[in-house]
Scaffold this active site. Structure first.
Site, mmCIF file in Angstrom:
data_model
loop_
_atom_site.group_PDB
_atom_site.id
_atom_site.type_symbol
_atom_site.label_atom_id
_atom_site.label_comp_id
_atom_site.label_asym_id
_atom_site.label_seq_id
_atom_site.Cartn_x
_atom_site.Cartn_y
_atom_site.Cartn_z
ATOM 1 N N ARG A 1 0.857 -1.191 0.000
ATOM 2 C CA ARG A 1 0.000 0.000 0.000
ATOM 3 C C ARG A 1 0.893 1.241 0.000
ATOM 4 O O ARG A 1 1.968 1.233 0.579
ATOM 5 C CB ARG A 1 -0.862 -0.033 1.264
ATOM 6 C CG ARG A 1 -1.921 1.002 1.364
ATOM 7 C CD ARG A 1 -2.840 0.748 2.567
ATOM 8 N NE ARG A 1 -3.686 -0.415 2.311
ATOM 9 C CZ ARG A 1 -3.930 -1.370 3.194
ATOM 10 N NH1 ARG A 1 -3.411 -1.318 4.405
ATOM 11 N NH2 ARG A 1 -4.707 -2.387 2.880
ATOM 12 N N ASN B 1 -0.252 -1.125 13.306
ATOM 13 C CA ASN B 1 0.287 -2.178 12.449
ATOM 14 C C ASN B 1 1.526 -2.780 13.096
ATOM 15 O O ASN B 1 2.446 -2.039 13.453
ATOM 16 C CB ASN B 1 0.722 -1.596 11.096
ATOM 17 C CG ASN B 1 -0.419 -1.030 10.310
ATOM 18 O OD1 ASN B 1 -1.303 -1.754 9.896
ATOM 19 N ND2 ASN B 1 -0.398 0.280 10.103
ATOM 20 N N ASP C 1 4.913 -4.644 6.442
ATOM 21 C CA ASP C 1 3.692 -4.902 7.202
ATOM 22 C C ASP C 1 3.627 -6.402 7.501
ATOM 23 O O ASP C 1 3.665 -7.216 6.586
ATOM 24 C CB ASP C 1 2.484 -4.457 6.370
ATOM 25 C CG ASP C 1 1.172 -4.678 7.082
ATOM 26 O OD1 ASP C 1 0.863 -5.845 7.408
ATOM 27 O OD2 ASP C 1 0.436 -3.708 7.297
ATOM 28 N N ASP D 1 1.073 -8.055 8.998
ATOM 29 C CA ASP D 1 -0.296 -8.571 9.061
ATOM 30 C C ASP D 1 -1.029 -8.321 10.376
ATOM 31 O O ASP D 1 -2.184 -7.914 10.352
ATOM 32 C CB ASP D 1 -0.363 -10.081 8.756
ATOM 33 C CG ASP D 1 0.473 -10.474 7.559
ATOM 34 O OD1 ASP D 1 0.322 -9.842 6.502
ATOM 35 O OD2 ASP D 1 1.304 -11.385 7.690
ATOM 36 N N ASP E 1 -2.553 -6.651 13.530
ATOM 37 C CA ASP E 1 -2.940 -5.279 13.831
ATOM 38 C C ASP E 1 -3.629 -5.253 15.190
ATOM 39 O O ASP E 1 -4.279 -6.225 15.581
ATOM 40 C CB ASP E 1 -3.923 -4.741 12.779
ATOM 41 C CG ASP E 1 -3.356 -4.811 11.373
ATOM 42 O OD1 ASP E 1 -2.292 -4.220 11.137
ATOM 43 O OD2 ASP E 1 -3.977 -5.470 10.516
ATOM 44 N N ASP F 1 -6.459 -9.926 12.445
ATOM 45 C CA ASP F 1 -5.750 -10.586 11.344
ATOM 46 C C ASP F 1 -4.766 -11.672 11.783
ATOM 47 O O ASP F 1 -3.751 -11.904 11.127
ATOM 48 C CB ASP F 1 -5.039 -9.549 10.462
ATOM 49 C CG ASP F 1 -6.016 -8.543 9.873
ATOM 50 O OD1 ASP F 1 -7.175 -8.926 9.622
ATOM 51 O OD2 ASP F 1 -5.627 -7.380 9.671
ATOM 52 N N GLU G 1 -4.551 -14.297 9.027
ATOM 53 C CA GLU G 1 -3.733 -13.817 7.910
ATOM 54 C C GLU G 1 -2.250 -13.903 8.270
ATOM 55 O O GLU G 1 -1.424 -14.312 7.455
ATOM 56 C CB GLU G 1 -4.110 -12.372 7.570
ATOM 57 C CG GLU G 1 -3.309 -11.787 6.429
ATOM 58 C CD GLU G 1 -3.634 -10.319 6.160
ATOM 59 O OE1 GLU G 1 -3.052 -9.774 5.209
ATOM 60 O OE2 GLU G 1 -4.439 -9.716 6.895
#
EC number: 3.6.1.15
Length: 177
Positions: free
Chosen positions: A23, A87, A103, A105, A107, A120, A123
């Site tokens: 991102r 994050n 990042d 994953d 959070d 997450d 994830e």
């Protein structure tokens, strides 16, 4: 790389462990830089996802990045109060292109009423296997979750009510120049 100054605009890029860009935030205004940290603000900032989708942030948010901690913090200023999105991520690096971090994953979301949620986890476990996060990184991230929760519980740093007020006020002063 020369440190950005108060009022400068920088790009922020998050990556995944495999090196893929995740991102990008364009035009984050820098509010303060120190040897180890950068504080900035996003307000109606253009965000580009790795698949090309674009969106604009809805509310002002104070962002905090550190060179020693494995997390970054976004304090979102909303009508019902301040909520936080944290994050779990590598410490940032800064080059001529952008402020960059990986990042990881996981959070932590802190709602305006103080409720905390770890997000997450599935994830994280999926990417940990697929991208082969080392045991060292896994340990560091889990230790940094503990540090982050301690900061939240004790209203340290960005979680201090005065912090958001001070930096949002400074942003308004700089914006009106």
């Amino acid at each position: 790389m020369k440190l950005p100054k108060e009022g400068d605009f920088i790009t922020i890029q998050s990556y995944k462990h495999d090196g893929e860009i995740h991102r990008t935030w364009r035009d984050t205004m820098v509010l303060k830089t120190t040897e180890n940290a950068i504080i900035g603000v996003n307000n109606h900032t253009l965000v580009t996802e790795n698949d090309g989708r674009r969106w604009v942030t809805r509310e002002p948010a104070i962002v905090y990045f550190h060179k020693k901690y494995w997390f970054n913090i976004i304090a979102m200023i909303r009508e019902n109060g301040v909520s936080y999105y944290c994050n779990l991520a590598s410490p940032y690096v800064l080059d001529n292109e952008a402020l960059k971090y990986i990042d990881y994953d996981l959070d932590v979301k802190v709602f305006a009423d103080g409720e905390k949620r770890l997000l997450d986890v599935d994830e994280y476990e999926r990417h940990r296997k697929a991208m082969k996060y080392s045991d060292d990184i896994d340990f560091i991230l889990k230790e940094n979750v503990k540090i982050l929760v301690d900061w939240i519980n004790n209203q340290r740093g960005p979680f201090s009510p005065a912090y958001v007020n001070i930096w949002y006020k400074r942003y308004l002063e700089l914006r009106s120049r």
